[in-house]
Design an enzyme around this catalytic site. Structure first.
Site, PDB file in Angstrom:
ATOM      1  N   LYS A  14       0.833  -1.212   0.000  1.00 55.35           N
ATOM      2  CA  LYS A  14       0.000   0.000   0.000  1.00 55.35           C
ATOM      3  C   LYS A  14       0.865   1.259   0.000  1.00 55.35           C
ATOM      4  CE  LYS A  14      -2.368  -1.037   3.821  1.00 55.35           C
ATOM      5  NZ  LYS A  14      -1.906  -2.387   4.214  1.00 55.35           N
ATOM      6  N   ARG A  89      -9.812   0.805   8.532  1.00 55.65           N
ATOM      7  CA  ARG A  89      -9.460  -0.575   8.855  1.00 55.65           C
ATOM      8  C   ARG A  89     -10.588  -1.291   9.597  1.00 55.65           C
ATOM      9  NH1 ARG A  89      -3.474   0.461   8.890  1.00 55.65           N
ATOM     10  NH2 ARG A  89      -2.398  -1.536   8.858  1.00 55.65           N
ATOM     11  N   ARG A 128      11.121  -6.396   5.077  1.00 57.47           N
ATOM     12  CA  ARG A 128      10.981  -4.958   5.353  1.00 57.47           C
ATOM     13  C   ARG A 128      11.497  -4.631   6.756  1.00 57.47           C
ATOM     14  NH1 ARG A 128       5.083  -2.339   4.757  1.00 57.47           N
ATOM     15  NH2 ARG A 128       4.802  -2.983   6.901  1.00 57.47           N
TER      16      ARG A 128
HETATM   17  P1  AMP Z   1       0.593   0.497   8.876  1.00 58.95           P
HETATM   18  O1  AMP Z   1       1.730   1.426   8.762  1.00 58.95           O
HETATM   19  O2  AMP Z   1      -0.593   0.904   8.042  1.00 58.95           O
HETATM   20  O3  AMP Z   1       0.989  -0.940   8.632  1.00 58.95           O
HETATM   21  O4  AMP Z   1       0.083   0.560  10.390  1.00 58.95           O
HETATM   22  C1  AMP Z   1       0.907   0.151  11.468  1.00 58.95           C
HETATM   23  C2  AMP Z   1       0.064  -0.030  12.724  1.00 58.95           C
HETATM   24  O5  AMP Z   1      -0.553   1.211  13.072  1.00 58.95           O
HETATM   25  C3  AMP Z   1      -1.092  -1.025  12.593  1.00 58.95           C
HETATM   26  O6  AMP Z   1      -0.680  -2.365  12.809  1.00 58.95           O
HETATM   27  C4  AMP Z   1      -2.034  -0.518  13.669  1.00 58.95           C
HETATM   28  O7  AMP Z   1      -1.591  -0.906  14.957  1.00 58.95           O
HETATM   29  C5  AMP Z   1      -1.866   0.996  13.566  1.00 58.95           C
HETATM   30  N1  AMP Z   1      -2.843   1.572  12.606  1.00 58.95           N
HETATM   31  C6  AMP Z   1      -2.576   2.151  11.405  1.00 58.95           C
HETATM   32  N2  AMP Z   1      -3.698   2.549  10.795  1.00 58.95           N
HETATM   33  C7  AMP Z   1      -4.714   2.229  11.633  1.00 58.95           C
HETATM   34  C8  AMP Z   1      -6.135   2.356  11.568  1.00 58.95           C
HETATM   35  N3  AMP Z   1      -6.749   2.890  10.494  1.00 58.95           N
HETATM   36  N4  AMP Z   1      -6.858   1.907  12.638  1.00 58.95           N
HETATM   37  C9  AMP Z   1      -6.268   1.367  13.703  1.00 58.95           C
HETATM   38  N5  AMP Z   1      -4.945   1.187  13.829  1.00 58.95           N
HETATM   39  C10 AMP Z   1      -4.163   1.606  12.797  1.00 58.95           C
END
Ligand code: AMP
Length: 192
Positions: A14, A89, A128
């Site tokens: 993404k 999410r 990563r």
């Molecule tokens: P990401 O960088 O999108 O992989 O997000 C890393 C972590 O941030 C996730 O595993 C969640 O713990 C938290 N996170 C990111 N976006 C959300 C969201 N929309 N809702 C809840 N937690 C989020």
């Protein structure tokens, strides 16, 4: 505005594809994960709270996340459009996003769902983790928990957006450029 959601499980690409789409369509990027990480770095109250969930591979509570997105959209109201990356999410977040955009007389134009099989995802995340230094990419237990959260809470959004006729699934395996070209084809099919 032209508003895109880029959707997919952890490690689907993404972030990588968002960066390329931003460039091509001149959009504003909102990665909720990036916002949380910068708050963690800055040791803010929000960062402290988010860290307690992220370190376990759990989702940050909806009300915290939704308030943050609402604020961000407000601050970038003159943008030509957004790419929402890692948000929504949960179904509640999806509903909230529609409301937030409606307050600005805007809507989601397309949901791009990246499809990648699970073995490939775990491999990508562990790779990563070696480079990014992200703690949540280095521990297999945390990664597994993030998938669990994805399956239970996030995947139901696919039907939510399918029912709104916004869902466009794209094969997320192959080279970065091939995947990008597939995404562009979908965007251009709905963009006037
Ligand atoms: P990401 O960088 O999108 O992989 O997000 C890393 C972590 O941030 C996730 O595993 C969640 O713990 C938290 N996170 C990111 N976006 C959300 C969201 N929309 N809702 C809840 N937690 C989020």
């Amino acid at each position: 505005m032209f508003n895109i959601i880029i959707f997919g499980p952890p490690g689907a690409g993404k972030g990588t594809q968002s960066a390329k789409l931003l460039d091509k369509y001149n959009l504003t990027h909102l990665s909720t994960g990036d916002v949380f990480r910068s708050n963690i770095k800055g040791e803010t109250e929000l960062g402290l709270l988010a860290k307690s969930y992220i370190d376990k591979g759990e989702l940050v509570p909806d009300e915290v996340t939704i308030a943050m997105v609402k604020d961000f959209v407000q601050q970038h109201a003159d943008s030509t459009g957004f790419i929402f990356d890692g948000f929504p999410r949960t179904i509640s977040q999806g509903e909230a996003l529609s409301e937030i955009l409606a307050e600005h007389n805007e809507k989601i134009d397309i949901v791009l769902a990246l499809e990648v099989d699970e073995d490939e995802l775990v491999k990508r995340l562990l790779e990563r983790g070696k480079i990014s230094g992200r703690a949540d990419d280095q521990d297999e237990g945390t990664i597994r928990n993030r998938f669990k959260e994805y399956l239970n809470k996030t995947e139901p959004l696919l039907d939510f957006y399918r029912n709104k006729n916004l869902l466009h699934s794209v094969q997320g395996m192959g080279s970065i450029d091939d995947i990008f070209n597939r995404l562009v084809q979908e965007v251009d099919s709905v963009k006037a």
